[in-house]
Design a protein around this motif. Structure first.
Motif, PDB file in Angstrom:
ATOM      1  N   ASP A  39       0.850  -1.201   0.000  1.00 56.31           N
ATOM      2  CA  ASP A  39       0.000   0.000   0.000  1.00 56.31           C
ATOM      3  C   ASP A  39       0.885   1.251   0.000  1.00 56.31           C
ATOM      4  N   ALA A  40       0.489   2.336   0.711  1.00 56.13           N
ATOM      5  CA  ALA A  40       1.270   3.584   0.802  1.00 56.13           C
ATOM      6  C   ALA A  40       1.885   3.969  -0.555  1.00 56.13           C
ATOM      7  N   PRO A  41       1.056   4.094  -1.617  1.00 59.26           N
ATOM      8  CA  PRO A  41       1.614   4.292  -2.960  1.00 59.26           C
ATOM      9  C   PRO A  41       2.413   5.577  -3.109  1.00 59.26           C
ATOM     10  N   ASP A  42       2.000   6.648  -2.434  1.00 54.26           N
ATOM     11  CA  ASP A  42       2.724   7.919  -2.585  1.00 54.26           C
ATOM     12  C   ASP A  42       4.147   7.810  -2.051  1.00 54.26           C
ATOM     13  N   PHE A  43       4.352   6.951  -1.077  1.00 51.42           N
ATOM     14  CA  PHE A  43       5.690   6.715  -0.538  1.00 51.42           C
ATOM     15  C   PHE A  43       6.408   5.636  -1.338  1.00 51.42           C
ATOM     16  N   ASN A  44       5.712   4.519  -1.585  1.00 54.86           N
ATOM     17  CA  ASN A  44       6.383   3.329  -2.119  1.00 54.86           C
ATOM     18  C   ASN A  44       6.698   3.380  -3.611  1.00 54.86           C
ATOM     19  N   LEU A  45       5.831   4.001  -4.416  1.00 48.02           N
ATOM     20  CA  LEU A  45       6.048   3.933  -5.871  1.00 48.02           C
ATOM     21  C   LEU A  45       7.354   4.607  -6.285  1.00 48.02           C
ATOM     22  N   ASP A  46       7.674   5.759  -5.689  1.00 48.17           N
ATOM     23  CA  ASP A  46       8.944   6.425  -6.021  1.00 48.17           C
ATOM     24  C   ASP A  46      10.136   5.559  -5.613  1.00 48.17           C
ATOM     25  N   LEU A  47      10.011   4.916  -4.457  1.00 47.75           N
ATOM     26  CA  LEU A  47      11.073   4.032  -3.977  1.00 47.75           C
ATOM     27  C   LEU A  47      11.208   2.824  -4.912  1.00 47.75           C
ATOM     28  N   GLU A  48      10.075   2.250  -5.292  1.00 52.84           N
ATOM     29  CA  GLU A  48      10.085   1.099  -6.202  1.00 52.84           C
ATOM     30  C   GLU A  48      10.707   1.470  -7.550  1.00 52.84           C
ATOM     31  N   LEU A  49      10.376   2.648  -8.048  1.00 52.74           N
ATOM     32  CA  LEU A  49      10.916   3.107  -9.333  1.00 52.74           C
ATOM     33  C   LEU A  49      12.449   3.155  -9.291  1.00 52.74           C
ATOM     34  N   ALA A  50      12.991   3.752  -8.213  1.00 51.40           N
ATOM     35  CA  ALA A  50      14.453   3.877  -8.076  1.00 51.40           C
ATOM     36  C   ALA A  50      15.105   2.501  -7.951  1.00 51.40           C
ATOM     37  N   LEU A  51      14.496   1.610  -7.182  1.00 53.98           N
ATOM     38  CA  LEU A  51      15.097   0.288  -6.962  1.00 53.98           C
ATOM     39  C   LEU A  51      15.025  -0.568  -8.226  1.00 53.98           C
ATOM     40  N   LYS A  52      13.896  -0.490  -8.934  1.00 52.08           N
ATOM     41  CA  LYS A  52      13.755  -1.278 -10.167  1.00 52.08           C
ATOM     42  C   LYS A  52      14.800  -0.835 -11.202  1.00 52.08           C
ATOM     43  N   GLN A  53      15.066   0.487 -11.246  1.00 51.00           N
ATOM     44  CA  GLN A  53      16.077   0.999 -12.177  1.00 51.00           C
ATOM     45  C   GLN A  53      17.477   0.470 -11.841  1.00 51.00           C
ATOM     46  N   HIS A  54      17.649   0.043 -10.593  1.00 49.87           N
ATOM     47  CA  HIS A  54      18.935  -0.540 -10.179  1.00 49.87           C
ATOM     48  C   HIS A  54      18.886  -2.076 -10.191  1.00 49.87           C
ATOM     49  N   GLY A  55      17.907  -2.628 -10.905  1.00 49.47           N
ATOM     50  CA  GLY A  55      17.877  -4.071 -11.109  1.00 49.47           C
ATOM     51  C   GLY A  55      17.260  -4.886  -9.990  1.00 49.47           C
ATOM     52  N   ILE A  56      16.612  -4.221  -9.029  1.00 40.45           N
ATOM     53  CA  ILE A  56      15.970  -4.948  -7.922  1.00 40.45           C
ATOM     54  C   ILE A  56      14.507  -5.203  -8.296  1.00 40.45           C
ATOM     55  N   PRO A  57      14.046  -6.473  -8.291  1.00 37.86           N
ATOM     56  CA  PRO A  57      12.632  -6.727  -8.587  1.00 37.86           C
ATOM     57  C   PRO A  57      11.737  -6.069  -7.533  1.00 37.86           C
ATOM     58  N   THR A  58      10.624  -5.512  -7.986  1.00 45.78           N
ATOM     59  CA  THR A  58       9.720  -4.798  -7.072  1.00 45.78           C
ATOM     60  C   THR A  58       8.296  -5.310  -7.236  1.00 45.78           C
ATOM     61  N   VAL A  59       7.672  -5.621  -6.123  1.00 46.34           N
ATOM     62  CA  VAL A  59       6.267  -6.047  -6.110  1.00 46.34           C
ATOM     63  C   VAL A  59       5.485  -5.029  -5.293  1.00 46.34           C
ATOM     64  N   HIS A  60       4.359  -4.577  -5.825  1.00 49.80           N
ATOM     65  CA  HIS A  60       3.497  -3.677  -5.042  1.00 49.80           C
ATOM     66  C   HIS A  60       2.237  -4.452  -4.662  1.00 49.80           C
ATOM     67  N   TYR A  61       2.017  -4.542  -3.355  1.00 51.84           N
ATOM     68  CA  TYR A  61       0.913  -5.351  -2.805  1.00 51.84           C
ATOM     69  C   TYR A  61      -0.189  -4.391  -2.379  1.00 51.84           C
ATOM     70  N   VAL A  62      -1.341  -4.483  -2.983  1.00 47.67           N
ATOM     71  CA  VAL A  62      -2.515  -3.595  -2.840  1.00 47.67           C
ATOM     72  C   VAL A  62      -2.451  -2.553  -3.954  1.00 47.67           C
ATOM     73  N   SER A  63      -3.331  -2.711  -4.891  1.00 52.04           N
ATOM     74  CA  SER A  63      -3.388  -1.750  -5.999  1.00 52.04           C
ATOM     75  C   SER A  63      -3.788  -0.377  -5.499  1.00 52.04           C
ATOM     76  N   PRO A  64      -3.059   0.684  -5.891  1.00 56.18           N
ATOM     77  CA  PRO A  64      -3.570   2.031  -5.627  1.00 56.18           C
ATOM     78  C   PRO A  64      -4.956   2.163  -6.265  1.00 56.18           C
ATOM     79  N   SER A  65      -5.815   2.982  -5.700  1.00 59.61           N
ATOM     80  CA  SER A  65      -7.211   3.037  -6.165  1.00 59.61           C
ATOM     81  C   SER A  65      -7.337   3.854  -7.451  1.00 59.61           C
TER      82      SER A  65
END
Length: 383
Positions: A97-123
């Protein structure tokens, strides 16, 4: 999967995320015992063995105004996590959840080759649908809790798995009201009982406590034997509500303040007044008739209203695709309106019976053995 220890970083943003996270961690551990968890979580995730870097409460703010107030601290925490995880990459990152916090973090990590899963779809189906483009860039897979979300992501080319909602697995399909009243020592057993749920965050309780106490007073005028159960999530929220009771000199009201026990209160109740959020889904799964309410800072409400796609905000109404329970929000959420809506509902036996059927259908749809389904979708990323 090899026997080497794998590291999963997880960030949960509030109490509901803590529950999701703990169940998911448990299911992953059953399939892959050599996994360590690190990140942000609450007591439940800590109990399953998470190494907590920051307390979950730091992220539990909502609404534009509140986020602005905590903006620097939130950005600092996210920067800290980003730098830490890029320097020492986990095998997988899960944002709960917490998309406003997590999506930016996920974007940066994915760009560095880390797989990212987001659990709970933003609405995205309710507002800010444009976020799907950012989600596509930021996540390796999305785990959706509701069935109507899956086709939206498939259409946009985002890997998605519908996993159902863990609460549907946990909560009883046929709650025993009288047994619960006996357990809670509610007398007389046939009294009209109302659960009042003002939210889990301090800001929510501050905005709603006065109206909730006034609503209880008005209901009591109509139903002199009525009783009120008020589950509160923390010592701080309990203090806020208690202070309001004293301020209104309402100590004589038949109000029982509870530490937690929200599910017990809903099972025991004839009807509930529920702050919009996950608690509305819990009430539906526990077959408790409800009136949904909410108050937020005026500017936050104005912005949210302009971006809203659906005519309803409560999860039971969204899942049913129509208004099945009343929503009384913001300036309309007066004690008079809320008391009248609650009394109309609990006094209408046919409406209550129809609601139970609707809630049962929702329960069946969402019961998917969620934690294990989510773990199965995640494990390939650790291979």
């Amino acid at each position: 999967m090899t026997d080497s220890v794998k590291t999963i970083a997880i960030v949960a943003g509030e109490a509901s995320g803590d529950l999701l996270g703990s169940l998911l961690m448990d299911a992953i551990r059953q399939a892959a015992p050599n996994v360590r968890f690190i990140g942000i979580g609450g007591a439940k995730m800590q109990g399953v063995g998470m190494d907590v870097l920051f307390p979950l409460e730091k992220l539990a703010v909502n609404g534009y105004v509140e986020v602005l107030r905590h903006y620097r601290e939130l950005v600092g925490i996210r920067r800290n996590l980003r730098e830490r995880f890029i320097a020492t990459p986990p095998d997988l990152f899960i944002g709960i959840d917490a998309p406003d916090f997590n999506l930016d973090l996920e974007l940066a990590l994915k760009q560095h080759g880390i797989p990212t899963v987001h659990y709970v779809s933003p609405s995205i189906w309710a507002w800010r649908g444009e976020r799907i483009h950012k989600i596509k860039q930021a996540v390796s897979r999305i785990l959706a809790l509701f069935p109507f979300e899956e086709p939206l992501y498939k259409q946009a080319g985002v890997p998605v798995t519908y996993v159902g909602h863990p609460l549907a697995d946990i909560l009883p399909e046929n709650p025993k009201q009288m047994e619960m009243r006996e357990q809670m020592r509610i007398m007389p057993r046939n009294a009209k009982v109302f659960a009042l749920l003002p939210g889990s965050r301090q800001g929510e309780v501050r905005r709603l406590a006065k109206t909730y106490v006034e609503t209880a007073k008005l209901i009591l005028q109509q139903l002199p034997d009525a009783q009120f159960l008020v589950p509160l999530a923390s010592r701080e929220t309990r203090t806020i509500f208690e202070n309001e009771v004293w301020k209104q000199e309402a100590q004589q009201l038949p109000i029982t303040l509870l530490f937690g026990h929200a599910h017990d209160a809903m099972i025991a109740a004839d009807g509930a007044l529920v702050a919009s959020g996950t608690a509305t889904l819990e009430a539906a799964l526990l077959k408790c008739p409800m009136v949904i309410t909410y108050k937020m800072p005026a500017l936050t409400y104005w912005i949210a209203k302009r971006k809203q796609y659906l005519p309803y905000v409560g999860l039971p109404n969204i899942l049913a695709g129509k208004f099945v329970v009343p929503e009384i929000l913001q300036d309309d959420a007066t004690a008079e309106n809320l008391a009248q809506a609650l009394l109309n509902l609990v006094n209408n036996k046919q409406a209550v019976a129809e609601l139970e059927q609707t809630f049962s259908a929702i329960h069946q749809t969402l019961r998917q053995d969620t934690a294990h389904k989510a773990a199965a979708a995640i494990l390939p990323y650790l291979a």
